[in-house]
Design a protein around this motif. Sequence first.
Motif, mmCIF file in Angstrom:
data_model
loop_
_atom_site.group_PDB
_atom_site.id
_atom_site.type_symbol
_atom_site.label_atom_id
_atom_site.label_comp_id
_atom_site.label_asym_id
_atom_site.label_seq_id
_atom_site.Cartn_x
_atom_site.Cartn_y
_atom_site.Cartn_z
ATOM 1 N N GLY A 1 0.817 -1.205 0.000
ATOM 2 C CA GLY A 1 0.000 0.000 0.000
ATOM 3 C C GLY A 1 0.847 1.249 0.000
ATOM 4 N N CYS A 2 0.317 2.307 0.601
ATOM 5 C CA CYS A 2 1.051 3.587 0.689
ATOM 6 C C CYS A 2 1.999 3.519 1.875
ATOM 7 N N GLU B 1 2.605 2.956 7.199
ATOM 8 C CA GLU B 1 1.605 2.674 6.176
ATOM 9 C C GLU B 1 0.410 3.599 6.378
ATOM 10 N N ASP C 1 -3.580 4.983 5.273
ATOM 11 C CA ASP C 1 -4.828 4.530 4.668
ATOM 12 C C ASP C 1 -5.250 5.501 3.564
ATOM 13 N N ASP C 2 -6.458 5.322 3.032
ATOM 14 C CA ASP C 2 -6.910 6.144 1.902
ATOM 15 C C ASP C 2 -7.148 7.597 2.267
ATOM 16 N N GLU C 3 -7.230 7.900 3.567
ATOM 17 C CA GLU C 3 -7.470 9.269 4.006
ATOM 18 C C GLU C 3 -6.235 9.871 4.673
ATOM 19 N N ASP C 4 -5.096 9.303 4.368
ATOM 20 C CA ASP C 4 -3.810 9.782 4.895
ATOM 21 C C ASP C 4 -3.739 9.754 6.416
ATOM 22 N N ARG D 1 1.360 7.659 -3.073
ATOM 23 C CA ARG D 1 -0.023 7.796 -3.500
ATOM 24 C C ARG D 1 -0.122 8.531 -4.846
ATOM 25 N N ASP D 2 0.845 9.360 -5.145
ATOM 26 C CA ASP D 2 0.810 10.172 -6.368
ATOM 27 C C ASP D 2 1.124 9.337 -7.610
#
Length: 293
Positions: A177-178, A203, A205-208, A292-293
């Motif tokens: 993941g990130c 690591e 999540d999708d909401e930083d 993420r970018d």
Amino acid sequence: MKAAPFAYHRPDTVKEAVELLAEYGDDAKVLAGGQSLVPMLAMRLTHFENLVDISRLDDLCGIDLVDGEVVIGAATPHALVGLDDEVAESVPLLTLATPHIGHFQIRTRGTLGGAVAHADPAAEYAAIALALDATIEASSARGDRQIPAAEFFTGLWENSMAPDEILAAVRFPVWSGCTGFAVHEFARRHGDFAIAGATVAVELDDEDRVARCGIGLLGLGSTPERGTAAEEAATGRPVADLSADEIGSLAMSGLADVPHDLQGSASYRTRVGAAMVSRAWTDAITEALDARD
């Protein structure tokens, strides 16, 4: 000085090695790369009647990706760990840490298993094993068992293996993941043992928010340590709300036996340790956001 006399054994298989350890018990010691043991023997800081050389056992060498873990044989040299593409892709902390380990000659002879088993408080691989919740595989004539890294390091140069066990491999979980990873340490000269240092894995999540993190500490106790308070405070929080200095300070809280020696006082090591955590945290978060970018 020279080492006191000892009997030298070179088994051909892991089975023969553990049988020798079972036969000689406390009078035997495993010899792998020898980068820590041989100087101690030469200065007569320790002595064993029997040395069991496992450095050429093929079963203890190699790097494999198995079920979401990178499994590294105990006799795999530091240099191979640092150059391996699979390690760089799956467990970047090992790749980042390897150049900090001694000098080229030491990295060529020293082994990952020896570094972890020696349980030196300034050992990079040991701190990474803690931070990533690695698993240590131990073998003996009685059978095999797996030891969580959190239960492995018991004191200065001490671990939880029995005298008749050898460290066969270390299993490092692969984070996906990130994610971001960083290693920072401070030493008087490159190649010296770290006065203080940090290994950080993060690591998002999708909401930083911090989904999970691991902070391993070097040179800040009688064994490798973990920045548990900082990990707990960061997990679940948005990265924008987290100060790197706050994480560094929290990582130092709860350390009970920070060394005081010729390299520096306990308070000095604590300040340096907080700075190393702060820098490593900043770099790891930056990498995770960039992913993420």
